[in-house]
Design a protein around this motif. Structure first.
Motif, short mmCIF file in Angstrom:
data_model
loop_
_atom_site.label_atom_id
_atom_site.label_comp_id
_atom_site.label_asym_id
_atom_site.label_seq_id
_atom_site.Cartn_x
_atom_site.Cartn_y
_atom_site.Cartn_z
N HIS A 12 -10.50 -1.44 1.40
CA HIS A 12 -9.43 -0.43 1.46
C HIS A 12 -8.52 -0.68 2.67
O HIS A 12 -7.30 -0.60 2.57
N LEU A 13 -9.13 -1.00 3.82
CA LEU A 13 -8.34 -1.28 5.02
C LEU A 13 -7.47 -2.51 4.83
O LEU A 13 -6.30 -2.52 5.21
N ILE A 14 -8.02 -3.54 4.20
CA ILE A 14 -7.24 -4.76 3.93
C ILE A 14 -6.03 -4.44 3.06
O ILE A 14 -4.92 -4.89 3.32
N GLU A 15 -6.23 -3.62 2.05
CA GLU A 15 -5.16 -3.31 1.10
C GLU A 15 -4.13 -2.34 1.65
O GLU A 15 -2.99 -2.31 1.20
N HIS A 16 -4.52 -1.50 2.62
CA HIS A 16 -3.62 -0.46 3.15
C HIS A 16 -3.45 -0.54 4.66
O HIS A 16 -3.21 0.46 5.32
N PHE A 17 -3.55 -1.75 5.21
CA PHE A 17 -3.52 -1.90 6.67
C PHE A 17 -2.23 -1.36 7.29
O PHE A 17 -2.27 -0.62 8.26
N GLU A 18 -1.08 -1.74 6.74
CA GLU A 18 0.21 -1.31 7.32
C GLU A 18 0.34 0.20 7.35
O GLU A 18 0.84 0.76 8.33
N GLU A 19 -0.09 0.89 6.30
CA GLU A 19 0.07 2.36 6.24
C GLU A 19 -0.94 3.08 7.13
O GLU A 19 -0.65 4.14 7.68
N GLU A 20 -2.14 2.55 7.27
CA GLU A 20 -3.21 3.28 7.94
C GLU A 20 -3.49 2.84 9.37
O GLU A 20 -3.97 3.63 10.17
N ALA A 21 -3.22 1.59 9.69
CA ALA A 21 -3.64 1.07 10.99
C ALA A 21 -2.50 0.75 11.95
O ALA A 21 -2.72 0.57 13.14
N VAL A 22 -1.27 0.67 11.45
CA VAL A 22 -0.13 0.35 12.30
C VAL A 22 0.63 1.64 12.61
O VAL A 22 1.04 2.35 11.70
N PRO A 23 0.80 1.98 13.88
CA PRO A 23 1.50 3.22 14.23
C PRO A 23 2.99 3.15 13.87
O PRO A 23 3.58 2.08 13.75
N ASP A 24 3.61 4.33 13.71
CA ASP A 24 5.03 4.42 13.39
C ASP A 24 5.91 4.09 14.59
O ASP A 24 7.02 3.60 14.45
N TYR A 25 5.46 4.40 15.77
CA TYR A 25 6.22 4.17 16.98
C TYR A 25 5.25 3.80 18.09
O TYR A 25 4.05 3.99 17.96
N GLY A 26 5.78 3.28 19.15
CA GLY A 26 4.95 2.96 20.29
C GLY A 26 5.45 1.72 21.01
O GLY A 26 6.32 0.99 20.53
N ARG A 27 4.91 1.51 22.16
CA ARG A 27 5.34 0.43 23.03
C ARG A 27 5.21 -0.95 22.38
O ARG A 27 6.06 -1.81 22.56
#
Length: 77
Positions: A12-27
């Motif tokens: 599931h993490l492999i398939e949805h990495f961008e949506e679940e593991a990458v923040p929307d904003y940040g340094r």
């Protein structure tokens, strides 16, 4: 977590990495820190939290409206 649950969760993490593991904003969202054998060479500038900025804008607008309403009421009566 182990066994089939672990395998399913990793898939599931492999398939949805961008949506679940990458923040929307940040340094580090738009550019990474850079380092070499001498250590850290570059750290991106801090990025403001858009939710905090929106909250400050809302509070400021409500304060301004309250002041205008209070002044108007005072002048009328």
């Amino acid at each position: 977590m182990y066994g089939q649950e672990l395998k399913d969760s990793l898939q599931h993490l492999i398939e949805h990495f961008e949506e679940e593991a990458v923040p929307d904003y940040g340094r580090y969202v738009k550019e990474p820190a850079r380092a070499n054998k001498n250590g850290v060479q570059y750290i991106p500038r801090r990025v403001a939290n858009p939710r905090v900025l929106a909250g400050i804008a809302i509070v400021g607008a409500l304060t301004a409206l309250s002041l205008v309403w209070g002044i108007k009421k005072t002048l009328q009566g």
